[in-house]
Design a protein around this motif. Structure first.
Motif, PDB file in Angstrom:
ATOM      1  N   THR A  53     -76.375  67.185  90.788  1.00  0.00           N
ATOM      2  CA  THR A  53     -76.019  66.439  91.996  1.00  0.00           C
ATOM      3  C   THR A  53     -75.327  67.397  92.967  1.00  0.00           C
ATOM      4  O   THR A  53     -74.745  68.393  92.534  1.00  0.00           O
ATOM      5  CB  THR A  53     -75.144  65.205  91.645  1.00  0.00           C
ATOM      6  OG1 THR A  53     -74.974  64.384  92.789  1.00  0.00           O
ATOM      7  CG2 THR A  53     -73.785  65.598  91.101  1.00  0.00           C
ATOM      8  N   GLY A  54     -75.435  67.125  94.258  1.00  0.00           N
ATOM      9  CA  GLY A  54     -74.863  68.063  95.212  1.00  0.00           C
ATOM     10  C   GLY A  54     -74.583  67.446  96.562  1.00  0.00           C
ATOM     11  O   GLY A  54     -74.884  66.275  96.810  1.00  0.00           O
ATOM     12  N   ASP A  55     -73.997  68.247  97.426  1.00  0.00           N
ATOM     13  CA  ASP A  55     -73.644  67.792  98.767  1.00  0.00           C
ATOM     14  C   ASP A  55     -73.545  69.010  99.675  1.00  0.00           C
ATOM     15  O   ASP A  55     -73.111  70.071  99.249  1.00  0.00           O
ATOM     16  CB  ASP A  55     -72.294  67.059  98.723  1.00  0.00           C
ATOM     17  CG  ASP A  55     -71.831  66.619 100.101  1.00  0.00           C
ATOM     18  OD1 ASP A  55     -72.565  65.851 100.749  1.00  0.00           O
ATOM     19  OD2 ASP A  55     -70.742  67.046 100.543  1.00  0.00           O
ATOM     20  N   THR A  56     -73.958  68.837 100.923  1.00  0.00           N
ATOM     21  CA  THR A  56     -73.902  69.944 101.881  1.00  0.00           C
ATOM     22  C   THR A  56     -73.228  69.490 103.168  1.00  0.00           C
ATOM     23  O   THR A  56     -73.628  68.485 103.758  1.00  0.00           O
ATOM     24  CB  THR A  56     -75.324  70.429 102.239  1.00  0.00           C
ATOM     25  OG1 THR A  56     -76.025  70.688 101.029  1.00  0.00           O
ATOM     26  CG2 THR A  56     -75.264  71.714 103.059  1.00  0.00           C
ATOM     27  N   LYS A  57     -72.223  70.224 103.586  1.00  0.00           N
ATOM     28  CA  LYS A  57     -71.596  69.981 104.883  1.00  0.00           C
ATOM     29  C   LYS A  57     -71.683  71.263 105.695  1.00  0.00           C
ATOM     30  O   LYS A  57     -71.595  72.360 105.128  1.00  0.00           O
ATOM     31  CB  LYS A  57     -70.118  69.579 104.718  1.00  0.00           C
ATOM     32  CG  LYS A  57     -69.919  68.269 103.989  1.00  0.00           C
ATOM     33  CD  LYS A  57     -70.180  67.043 104.844  1.00  0.00           C
ATOM     34  CE  LYS A  57     -70.648  65.848 104.040  1.00  0.00           C
ATOM     35  NZ  LYS A  57     -69.660  65.364 103.086  1.00  0.00           N
ATOM     36  N   VAL A  58     -71.876  71.111 107.006  1.00  0.00           N
ATOM     37  CA  VAL A  58     -71.903  72.273 107.885  1.00  0.00           C
ATOM     38  C   VAL A  58     -70.776  72.124 108.906  1.00  0.00           C
ATOM     39  O   VAL A  58     -70.590  71.038 109.465  1.00  0.00           O
ATOM     40  CB  VAL A  58     -73.260  72.398 108.610  1.00  0.00           C
ATOM     41  CG1 VAL A  58     -73.258  73.610 109.542  1.00  0.00           C
ATOM     42  CG2 VAL A  58     -74.400  72.515 107.597  1.00  0.00           C
ATOM     43  N   VAL A  59     -70.017  73.194 109.111  1.00  0.00           N
ATOM     44  CA  VAL A  59     -68.944  73.155 110.114  1.00  0.00           C
ATOM     45  C   VAL A  59     -69.237  74.195 111.199  1.00  0.00           C
ATOM     46  O   VAL A  59     -70.005  75.139 110.993  1.00  0.00           O
ATOM     47  CB  VAL A  59     -67.551  73.408 109.478  1.00  0.00           C
ATOM     48  CG1 VAL A  59     -67.197  72.298 108.491  1.00  0.00           C
ATOM     49  CG2 VAL A  59     -67.481  74.763 108.801  1.00  0.00           C
ATOM     50  N   PRO A 116     -71.159  65.290 114.588  1.00  0.00           N
ATOM     51  CA  PRO A 116     -71.005  65.993 113.313  1.00  0.00           C
ATOM     52  C   PRO A 116     -69.585  65.852 112.761  1.00  0.00           C
ATOM     53  O   PRO A 116     -68.677  65.412 113.463  1.00  0.00           O
ATOM     54  CB  PRO A 116     -71.312  67.458 113.674  1.00  0.00           C
ATOM     55  CG  PRO A 116     -71.118  67.571 115.136  1.00  0.00           C
ATOM     56  CD  PRO A 116     -71.283  66.200 115.734  1.00  0.00           C
ATOM     57  N   ARG A 117     -69.436  66.221 111.505  1.00  0.00           N
ATOM     58  CA  ARG A 117     -68.123  66.252 110.828  1.00  0.00           C
ATOM     59  C   ARG A 117     -67.388  64.917 110.868  1.00  0.00           C
ATOM     60  O   ARG A 117     -66.203  64.862 111.192  1.00  0.00           O
ATOM     61  CB  ARG A 117     -67.256  67.386 111.391  1.00  0.00           C
ATOM     62  CG  ARG A 117     -67.849  68.756 111.036  1.00  0.00           C
ATOM     63  CD  ARG A 117     -66.963  69.893 111.409  1.00  0.00           C
ATOM     64  NE  ARG A 117     -65.659  69.827 110.737  1.00  0.00           N
ATOM     65  CZ  ARG A 117     -64.672  70.668 110.986  1.00  0.00           C
ATOM     66  NH1 ARG A 117     -64.816  71.609 111.891  1.00  0.00           N
ATOM     67  NH2 ARG A 117     -63.550  70.568 110.341  1.00  0.00           N
ATOM     68  N   ILE A 118     -68.113  63.841 110.534  1.00  0.00           N
ATOM     69  CA  ILE A 118     -67.434  62.549 110.440  1.00  0.00           C
ATOM     70  C   ILE A 118     -66.951  62.306 109.009  1.00  0.00           C
ATOM     71  O   ILE A 118     -66.285  61.318 108.748  1.00  0.00           O
ATOM     72  CB  ILE A 118     -68.325  61.391 110.908  1.00  0.00           C
ATOM     73  CG1 ILE A 118     -69.678  61.403 110.216  1.00  0.00           C
ATOM     74  CG2 ILE A 118     -68.523  61.407 112.415  1.00  0.00           C
ATOM     75  CD1 ILE A 118     -69.740  60.732 108.941  1.00  0.00           C
ATOM     76  N   CYS A 119     -67.371  63.181 108.079  1.00  0.00           N
ATOM     77  CA  CYS A 119     -66.850  63.039 106.710  1.00  0.00           C
ATOM     78  C   CYS A 119     -66.770  64.409 106.047  1.00  0.00           C
ATOM     79  O   CYS A 119     -66.851  65.413 106.727  1.00  0.00           O
ATOM     80  CB  CYS A 119     -67.703  62.076 105.879  1.00  0.00           C
ATOM     81  SG  CYS A 119     -69.390  62.590 105.609  1.00  0.00           S
TER      82      CYS A 119
END
Lengths: 334, 334
Positions: free
Chosen positions: A126-132, B331-334
């Motif tokens: 399982t995984g998750d990706t966020k971009v900043v 973007p970046r709401i969580c």
């Protein structure tokens, strides 16, 4: 839009996120549980004791001799589970990626995670990706969490005076590799991080679980900090002998030059195993039969004294106390 | 050293890390499994199906009306487990903190995580803290991973034409709260994130598990993206009715003003539940009995058509297709 780079829309949860997951993560981490594409992975568990752990990785540089942030993230969590006496089964991975990060580098990291997972026999499920935004992170950060099933015969036990301390291989190699790569130090010799899964070594000790008191992987703060934590926890003192500590000559020399005590430098593929002295030689022989355990050594023992100190005796019989590490000589090694 | 701020040595694994863990994390998250202070938490599990999930949080701003990054991190993972049909049990948390971050803010975040965990009935049992140099992260990032035990009577089932779509409360409130706080928009009305654990609502549906086909929490990309994913996955089309979608008047108005379609805005305390039409009214009545479910609605149904589309019908009978989200408005709401 630059097709070679990560954009904010890769983290939106929409079409580009889906493409990124398909093109990179599903490609490398392919397994049935992950491919279901659900927010949670579902697995069948037998009743028993489970181990659950987490680690975030912010190593700098992300590629270093002997590994990269991906390999490190897999090994770090596999090793935390292993020293809890657990067989590592499933990993999660959470990425925080800076806008503009090269997709080629992400591919390389994912490939390396897949290969470390295969070596360790675990699945990324399982995984998750966020971009900043650019400037809001330093390239990439990875969190891995993991679940394992604890060996039925393993329990942490009371440490008593005489219990011996085994280290499964040469020390300080991860920290040294990071230092050399981060500061672009050129030096002759073979400086490679020891980053590796240790579950095979610990798994081979099945027959000795009764005689193992506690295990720990000496990462941040090195064997000094790991032993200090054990001594503190168990209300005893550790007494180790410099001449028995396995360390490669060039690693020792370069750290002397840099003014860093290698006892405080991270290993990322070693374990400290505290064992009943009646069995420690047998355990040592077993560890040495494995490729990654050939340099294992008994480096000392625990002794009566409630001060939780770690005492090092040098070649000439002189002793010094290893102080609790206050400030790391080398931050961001994992 | 400024005692009010996080320093690199708080991430060294040494004395300052220990103090930080004791003073903040142990204080707020106190439970026996965590207090053992080991690298892995150990728990006894009965045989059954387990759910395992992970999420990294990089919300901006970290404090917003109705919550903060800590509450969000707990609720996000609790909710992912809940929509998998699982009772959430244990969470891990991994912090990546920027040097100079206020310790007071970290305390506030940890307190908020503790309170959300208590509300959800979960325990934070293991954690990790890394500190990076000023400029290498945007304040704080949190990863939470979670383990739950899946309800024995819940399985994902094939969606057939006629199956109805329930949403457990008013939509788009989290996304709207973030937008207003991030861009300092002043507007009359009550704009509060819906961020909350949804496991109580889903837990109350025990008797209906046979009639629930699939559940999803509409976070990034809102209910449009969640329904599109379900439709795509199940090879059917969704048909929803604007007049049935619960949305607060001011939330609707402000988004019209901002030019944002609220159907694409994140909820962080709602679930979409697809249920057999024979039982959907009963399920709805049950959900409405709970505090956080009073505004639940049946918003539409699935219909034959293999294109995986989501169709919205407006007050006048006009229909539009909700396109797959490509780039997030926010973007970046969580």
């Amino acid at each position: 839009m630059d097709k070679d780079k990560i954009t904010l829309s890769h983290g939106s949860g929409g079409l580009h996120t889906k493409n990124l997951i398909n093109d990179i993560f599903y490609k490398h981490f392919s397994n049935m549980m992950l491919l279901q594409g659900l927010d949670s992975a579902i697995f069948e568990g037998e009743s028993g004791r489970f181990a659950f752990t987490t680690d975030s990785f912010a190593v700098k540089p992300i590629f270093f001799r002997g590994g990269d942030i991906g390999k490190l993230a897999v090994c770090g969590t596999v090793n935390d589970l292993s020293v809890a006496g657990a067989k590592p089964l499933y990993l999660s991975c959470g990425f925080i990626i800076e806008e503009g990060f090269l997709i080629e580098d992400l591919n390389r990291i994912a490939k390396s995670m897949a290969s470390a997972s295969e070596e360790a026999g675990v699945k990324i499920v399982t995984g998750d990706t966020k971009v900043v935004e650019k400037g809001s992170a330093d390239g990439i950060f990875i969190n891995t969490s993991g679940i394992g099933i604890v060996n039925k015969n393993y329990w942490m036990k009371k440490i008593i005076p005489g219990d011996e301390i085994i280290v499964t291989g040469t020390i300080a190699e991860h920290g040294t590799a990071i230092a050399l790569d981060r500061y672009s130090i050129k030096a002759k010799g073979n400086f490679i991080s020891d980053c590796a899964p240790i579950n095979q070594i610990i798994g081979s000790l099945e027959a000795f679980m009764d005689s193992i008191k506690i295990m720990k992987d000496p990462t941040r703060g090195g064997i000094a900090t790991a032993l200090s934590e054990i001594a503190d926890y168990a209300n005893v003192s550790a007494h180790i002998f410099e001449e028995n500590i396995p360390i490669r000559k060039e690693v020792n020399s370069i750290n002397e030059l840099l003014g860093i005590d290698p006892l405080y430098l991270a290993c990322e593929g070693r374990a400290i195993i505290v064992a009943d002295k009646e069995k420690s030689q047998e355990i040592l022989s077993q560890i040495r039969q494995l490729d990654n355990g050939q340099n294992a050594q008994i480096i000392g023992h625990f002794q009566e004294s409630k001060d939780g100190q770690v005492l090092v005796e040098n070649y000439f019989g002189g002793k010094r106390i290893l102080a609790n590490m206050i400030c790391d000589a080398l931050p961001r090694i994992c």
